[in-house]
Scaffold this motif. Structure first.
Motif, short mmCIF file in Angstrom:
data_model
loop_
_atom_site.label_atom_id
_atom_site.label_comp_id
_atom_site.label_asym_id
_atom_site.label_seq_id
_atom_site.Cartn_x
_atom_site.Cartn_y
_atom_site.Cartn_z
N VAL A 93 0.85 -1.09 0.10
CA VAL A 93 -0.41 -0.11 -0.27
C VAL A 93 1.18 1.04 -0.25
O VAL A 93 0.65 1.96 -1.03
CB VAL A 93 -1.23 -0.14 0.67
CG1 VAL A 93 -1.62 1.76 1.09
CG2 VAL A 93 -2.02 -0.92 1.09
N ALA A 94 1.71 0.99 0.79
CA ALA A 94 2.71 2.41 1.17
C ALA A 94 3.27 2.41 -0.73
O ALA A 94 3.79 3.69 -1.40
CB ALA A 94 3.75 1.92 1.69
N ALA A 95 4.14 1.50 -1.29
CA ALA A 95 4.59 1.70 -2.74
C ALA A 95 3.43 2.34 -3.92
O ALA A 95 4.13 2.99 -4.55
CB ALA A 95 4.84 0.14 -2.98
N MET A 96 2.24 1.53 -3.35
CA MET A 96 1.36 2.26 -4.30
C MET A 96 1.07 3.60 -4.77
O MET A 96 0.82 4.17 -5.18
CB MET A 96 0.04 1.81 -3.91
CG MET A 96 -1.32 1.64 -5.26
SD MET A 96 -2.78 1.05 -4.86
CE MET A 96 -3.23 1.43 -3.41
N ASN A 97 1.05 4.10 -3.24
CA ASN A 97 0.72 5.90 -2.53
C ASN A 97 2.21 6.67 -3.56
O ASN A 97 1.53 7.59 -3.73
CB ASN A 97 0.64 6.03 -0.97
CG ASN A 97 -0.50 5.20 -0.79
OD1 ASN A 97 -1.70 5.40 -1.23
ND2 ASN A 97 -0.76 5.22 0.47
N ALA A 98 2.93 5.80 -2.75
CA ALA A 98 4.94 6.60 -4.38
C ALA A 98 4.51 6.42 -5.06
O ALA A 98 5.16 7.56 -5.83
CB ALA A 98 5.69 5.98 -2.70
N VAL A 99 4.00 5.48 -5.56
CA VAL A 99 4.16 5.69 -7.13
C VAL A 99 3.37 6.43 -7.97
O VAL A 99 3.01 7.05 -8.49
CB VAL A 99 3.49 3.81 -7.12
CG1 VAL A 99 3.25 4.26 -9.13
CG2 VAL A 99 4.53 2.71 -7.38
N HIS A 100 1.98 6.63 -6.74
CA HIS A 100 0.73 7.36 -7.21
C HIS A 100 1.91 9.17 -7.04
O HIS A 100 1.15 10.20 -8.16
CB HIS A 100 0.10 7.90 -6.25
CG HIS A 100 -1.01 8.86 -6.75
ND1 HIS A 100 -1.61 8.90 -7.84
CD2 HIS A 100 -1.89 9.65 -6.77
CE1 HIS A 100 -2.62 9.90 -7.81
NE2 HIS A 100 -2.64 10.02 -6.79
N GLN A 101 2.60 10.02 -6.41
CA GLN A 101 2.98 10.84 -5.76
C GLN A 101 4.16 10.76 -6.79
O GLN A 101 4.11 12.34 -7.13
CB GLN A 101 3.21 10.73 -4.21
CG GLN A 101 2.35 10.87 -3.41
CD GLN A 101 2.72 11.46 -2.22
OE1 GLN A 101 3.23 12.48 -2.18
NE2 GLN A 101 1.81 10.58 -1.85
N ILE A 102 4.78 10.14 -7.16
CA ILE A 102 6.67 10.03 -7.89
C ILE A 102 6.49 9.99 -9.42
O ILE A 102 6.93 10.55 -10.18
CB ILE A 102 7.34 9.08 -7.68
CG1 ILE A 102 7.54 9.24 -5.72
CG2 ILE A 102 8.99 8.66 -7.74
CD1 ILE A 102 8.84 8.76 -5.05
N GLY A 103 6.22 8.67 -9.59
CA GLY A 103 5.73 8.21 -11.61
C GLY A 103 6.55 7.53 -11.93
O GLY A 103 8.06 7.56 -10.93
N MET A 104 7.37 7.67 -13.21
CA MET A 104 8.26 6.75 -13.66
C MET A 104 9.39 7.71 -13.71
O MET A 104 8.77 9.26 -13.96
CB MET A 104 7.42 6.11 -15.10
CG MET A 104 7.02 4.71 -14.16
SD MET A 104 7.89 3.69 -14.10
CE MET A 104 8.83 3.14 -15.61
N PRO A 105 10.74 7.90 -13.99
CA PRO A 105 10.91 6.48 -14.39
C PRO A 105 11.63 5.79 -12.60
O PRO A 105 11.48 4.32 -12.42
CB PRO A 105 12.10 6.11 -15.11
CG PRO A 105 12.65 7.76 -14.70
CD PRO A 105 11.85 8.52 -14.57
#
Length: 418
Positions: A304-316
């Motif tokens: 869940v923490a990873a999903m939130n972080a991915v949402h805020q940070i994006g690729m790459p």
């Protein structure tokens, strides 16, 4: 002049390379084409594997009228026109037409329904080509009246054979050029095409027409030239076609199977093809509960923490976060007791008479409700040792039913108590 990939489309079975499992000598499709007895069929496979090329072979060998439509531009009126022409005995004595529909998955229900009666009568022999799973994208009635032929991605040897054939073909290929092409260059082009012949031929054509002749009048294609012409390896995953489901399935099963290397491999495939990182993150969250569950509750928190972080940070940078979360799931001990338990409970709720909530654990929202039995006799667990007390919680009709059924090594509640 037409592109090389178009010119090199075969016109007879002997020039068709690959797909030996379905069109090899004496295979069903081979015999049907040779005997000109083809019945309705769906060609299903990835781009560039030979579906349209085989249709062209059929067009050049059949005695029946052959018509091509593209599902992206054709409509019901086009289908009616084809049927009318097929039934004109003056222009079409056989009364039949082979109708090739490219990208048939793009036909809507109305268009597919318009085809059905003519396919059923045999007036139209349908050949549909699709990159998507026809069992999901094509009318079930059409499927039942057709034979599904699954085309595979061509291997490197098949692609190299096609490239060599092109180099020797003086009529449609590159046989009239004074060419010297290194074996490593051919192998590189074949490798980067990932089974897509069209991609391989386009790369070879680009290499030839953009390379100057040397002093001896030869065009020399080295591996370095091939690298510059290909630029980037064709993705082995396309988020818009059937491989999307294959790769995400492999990713999920690799995490479930505790294989960290396979997990990273399939994650890389998806990221390289431009898959939505949030789609991947959501799958990891689901697996952290479905497959890891109570065996390591920390996995869900990480996911869940990873999903939130991915949402805020994006690729790459999100690739690093996704890798950590996916590996956490892959490397964790596994338990699907929550998954099995809720499925069994929901099945009972849907299909059984599960009875009423026991009166003693109902909520007495008003004190007057107590005289009707609401909350009477309820034992407050925190008044007892270890915060536990035996009392009935399930409805009468479910007494003794077990939804939470841990294996011997999964008795988490007792472990916590110790």
């Amino acid at each position: 002049m037409e592109p090389l990939a178009y010119r090199m489309k075969p016109t007879k079975l002997e020039d068709f390379f690959g797909q030996e499992d379905i069109v090899g000598k004496d295979k069903l499709l081979y015999r049907l084409i040779k005997a000109d007895k083809l019945t309705s069929a769906i060609f299903w496979g990835p781009p560039g594997c030979g579906k349209t090329s085989l249709a062209r072979v059929i067009a050049s060998t059949t005695k029946n009228k052959f018509v091509t439509l593209n599902a992206t531009t054709a409509g019901v009126n086009d289908i009616k026109r084809v049927v009318d022409e097929a039934q004109n005995i003056f222009t079409n004595p056989t009364g039949k037409v082979i109708l090739f529909i490219d990208e048939i998955h793009r036909f809507n229900k109305l268009q597919q329904d318009a085809l059905l009666p003519h396919v059923e009568k045999g007036t139209v022999i349908l050949i549909g080509a699709t990159t998507e799973n026809p069992y999901f994208s094509v009318n079930k009635a059409l499927i039942s009246r057709s034979t599904i032929f699954k085309f595979k991605e061509l291997n490197q040897n098949d692609v190299i054979k096609i490239l060599n054939n092109c180099l020797n073909d003086k009529e449609n290929g590159l046989g009239n050029y004074n060419l010297v092409i290194e074996d490593e260059a051919l192998k590189y082009i074949a490798m980067c095409s990932n089974g897509d012949v069209r991609t391989a031929l386009n790369a070879l054509e680009l290499a030839v027409i953009t390379t100057d002749m040397d002093e001896s009048g030869k065009i020399v294609i080295t591996r370095d030239i091939a690298i510059n012409c290909v630029q980037q390896k064709k993705a082995v995953y396309d988020k818009t076609d059937d491989s999307h489901y294959d790769v995400i399935s492999a990713f999920i099963k690799s995490m479930r199977g505790s294989d960290p290397d396979a997990t990273l491999h399939y994650l890389a495939r998806m990221l390289d093809a431009g898959e939505d990182p949030m789609f991947i993150a959501r799958r990891i969250v689901i697996q952290s509960s479905e497959d890891v569950g109570l065996a390591n509750s920390e996995a869900l928190r990480v996911a869940v923490a990873a999903m939130n972080a991915v949402h805020q940070i994006g690729m790459p940078e999100a690739r690093i976060i996704l890798a950590q979360a996916a590996l956490t799931v892959a490397l964790s001990p596994k338990s699907n007791t929550s998954y099995r338990g809720i499925n069994k409970a929901m099945e009972d709720v849907r299909t059984k008479d599960v009875g009423q909530v026991p009166m003693h654990i109902r909520n007495a929202a008003a004190s007057e409700m107590e005289e009707f039995g609401y909350g009477n006799g309820y034992k407050y667990p925190h008044d007892y040792d270890h915060g536990r007390v035996e009392q009935q919680y399930l409805p009468d009709k479910l007494i003794g039913v077990k939804y939470y059924e841990p294996r011997e090594w999964e008795n988490f509640y007792e472990e916590e108590e110790k």
